[in-house]
Design an enzyme around this catalytic site. Sequence first.
Site, PDB file in Angstrom:
ATOM      1  N   GLY A   1       7.676  -2.537  -0.351  1.00 37.88           N
ATOM      2  CA  GLY A   1       6.655  -1.912   1.085  1.00 37.88           C
ATOM      3  C   GLY A   1       6.672  -2.529   1.755  1.00 37.88           C
ATOM      4  O   GLY A   1       5.711  -3.856   1.193  1.00 37.88           O
TER       5      GLY A   1
ATOM      6  N   GLN B   1      -0.808  -6.427   5.989  1.00 39.82           N
ATOM      7  CA  GLN B   1       0.003  -7.716   5.687  1.00 39.82           C
ATOM      8  C   GLN B   1       0.416  -8.909   6.048  1.00 39.82           C
ATOM      9  O   GLN B   1       0.355  -9.712   5.780  1.00 39.82           O
ATOM     10  CB  GLN B   1       0.325  -7.041   4.003  1.00 39.82           C
ATOM     11  CG  GLN B   1       0.098  -6.430   2.822  1.00 39.82           C
ATOM     12  CD  GLN B   1       1.239  -5.772   2.278  1.00 39.82           C
ATOM     13  OE1 GLN B   1       2.230  -4.964   2.336  1.00 39.82           O
ATOM     14  NE2 GLN B   1       1.561  -6.915   1.052  1.00 39.82           N
TER      15      GLN B   1
ATOM     16  N   CYS C   1       3.053  -6.673  -5.584  1.00 36.62           N
ATOM     17  CA  CYS C   1       2.901  -6.931  -3.802  1.00 36.62           C
ATOM     18  C   CYS C   1       2.477  -8.494  -2.737  1.00 36.62           C
ATOM     19  O   CYS C   1       2.592  -9.307  -3.503  1.00 36.62           O
ATOM     20  CB  CYS C   1       1.451  -6.277  -3.976  1.00 36.62           C
ATOM     21  SG  CYS C   1       0.470  -6.357  -2.117  1.00 36.62           S
ATOM     22  N   LEU C   2       3.180  -8.561  -2.147  1.00 37.24           N
ATOM     23  CA  LEU C   2       3.587  -9.477  -1.535  1.00 37.24           C
ATOM     24  C   LEU C   2       3.103 -10.375  -0.680  1.00 37.24           C
ATOM     25  O   LEU C   2       2.993 -10.961  -0.337  1.00 37.24           O
ATOM     26  CB  LEU C   2       5.015  -9.105   0.289  1.00 37.24           C
ATOM     27  CG  LEU C   2       6.259  -8.333  -0.447  1.00 37.24           C
ATOM     28  CD1 LEU C   2       6.790  -7.658   0.891  1.00 37.24           C
ATOM     29  CD2 LEU C   2       7.651  -9.215  -1.025  1.00 37.24           C
TER      30      LEU C   2
ATOM     31  N   HIS D   1       0.305   2.577  -3.199  1.00 39.25           N
ATOM     32  CA  HIS D   1       0.603   1.532  -3.057  1.00 39.25           C
ATOM     33  C   HIS D   1      -0.216   1.195  -1.149  1.00 39.25           C
ATOM     34  O   HIS D   1      -1.191   0.238  -0.631  1.00 39.25           O
ATOM     35  CB  HIS D   1       1.012   0.262  -3.604  1.00 39.25           C
ATOM     36  CG  HIS D   1       1.098  -1.021  -3.316  1.00 39.25           C
ATOM     37  ND1 HIS D   1       0.517  -2.074  -4.493  1.00 39.25           N
ATOM     38  CD2 HIS D   1       1.377  -1.554  -2.480  1.00 39.25           C
ATOM     39  CE1 HIS D   1       0.725  -3.469  -4.308  1.00 39.25           C
ATOM     40  NE2 HIS D   1       1.524  -3.305  -2.777  1.00 39.25           N
ATOM     41  N   GLU D   2       0.821   1.282  -0.401  1.00 42.95           N
ATOM     42  CA  GLU D   2       0.409   0.774   0.880  1.00 42.95           C
ATOM     43  C   GLU D   2      -0.823   2.090   1.197  1.00 42.95           C
ATOM     44  O   GLU D   2      -0.661   1.088   2.128  1.00 42.95           O
ATOM     45  CB  GLU D   2       2.269   0.732   1.114  1.00 42.95           C
ATOM     46  CG  GLU D   2       3.383   0.179   0.717  1.00 42.95           C
ATOM     47  CD  GLU D   2       3.389  -0.831   0.334  1.00 42.95           C
ATOM     48  OE1 GLU D   2       2.279  -1.279   1.614  1.00 42.95           O
ATOM     49  OE2 GLU D   2       4.001  -0.976  -0.392  1.00 42.95           O
TER      50      GLU D   2
ATOM     51  N   HIS E   1      -3.227  -0.248   1.364  1.00 42.27           N
ATOM     52  CA  HIS E   1      -3.795  -1.497   1.769  1.00 42.27           C
ATOM     53  C   HIS E   1      -4.203  -1.081   3.678  1.00 42.27           C
ATOM     54  O   HIS E   1      -5.016  -2.094   3.960  1.00 42.27           O
ATOM     55  CB  HIS E   1      -2.357  -2.233   2.601  1.00 42.27           C
ATOM     56  CG  HIS E   1      -1.522  -2.666   1.344  1.00 42.27           C
ATOM     57  ND1 HIS E   1      -2.418  -4.344   0.990  1.00 42.27           N
ATOM     58  CD2 HIS E   1      -0.448  -2.527   0.802  1.00 42.27           C
ATOM     59  CE1 HIS E   1      -1.353  -4.824   0.461  1.00 42.27           C
ATOM     60  NE2 HIS E   1      -0.380  -4.157  -0.353  1.00 42.27           N
TER      61      HIS E   1
HETATM   62 NI    NI Z   1       1.015  -4.685  -1.521  1.00 43.60          NI
END
Ligand code: NI
Length: 154
Positions: free
Chosen positions: A46, A51, A88-89, A130-131, A134
Site C-alpha cells: 500500500g 508518503q 512501511c515504505l 495502515h494506509e 497515514h
Molecule cells: Ni506505510
Amino acid sequence: MALLQILQVGDERLRQISQPVTSFDLNLSNLLNDMKETLIKAKGAGLAAPQVGVLSRVFVVNVEEGYFEFINPVILGVSGSQYGVEGCLSVKGKWGDVKRPKKVTVKAQDRFGKWFKIVAKDFFAKAICHEYDHLDGKLYIDIADNLRDEDAEE
Ligand code: NI
C-alpha cells in the site's frame, strides 16, 4: 506516468493531517497512476499520498483481492483483531508487530468520485488500516511492538 519519491520517517509531511479531495480531475488521475507505478516498483502492499508528499486523503492498496484506490475513505466499522508483522515504505529496513482489526468496513470514492463500500479481512484489512493511518499523520512504528531491523528477520 512517473515514479515518485517516497518520503522517509523524519519528514514532517508524514506527520500532517491530509485534506479531503474535492476535485476528481486529471491531477488526481495522474497522481493515482504515478502512485500505482511507484507502489508496484517498490513491491509494497500500500501507498498513501502523504508518503509521496501530497497531503490529500488518497491511498492505494495492492493485495491478493486486487488493486484498489481509496479517495476520502471513511472507516464505517471494525471487528475482531489480528496481530502480526508490518513494514512501511516510509520506514525502510524495519519491521514491527502491530495489533489491527481482523475485519474492516470502509467506504471511499473512486477516481471519478463514485462512492463504493468494501468489507476487508485479514491482510487486506491490515493494509487498509495502515494506509488510513497515514492520512492522519500516524505511522505503524508509533504503535508497533518489537520494532526491529529487517536483517533480524533472517
Ligand atoms: Ni506505510
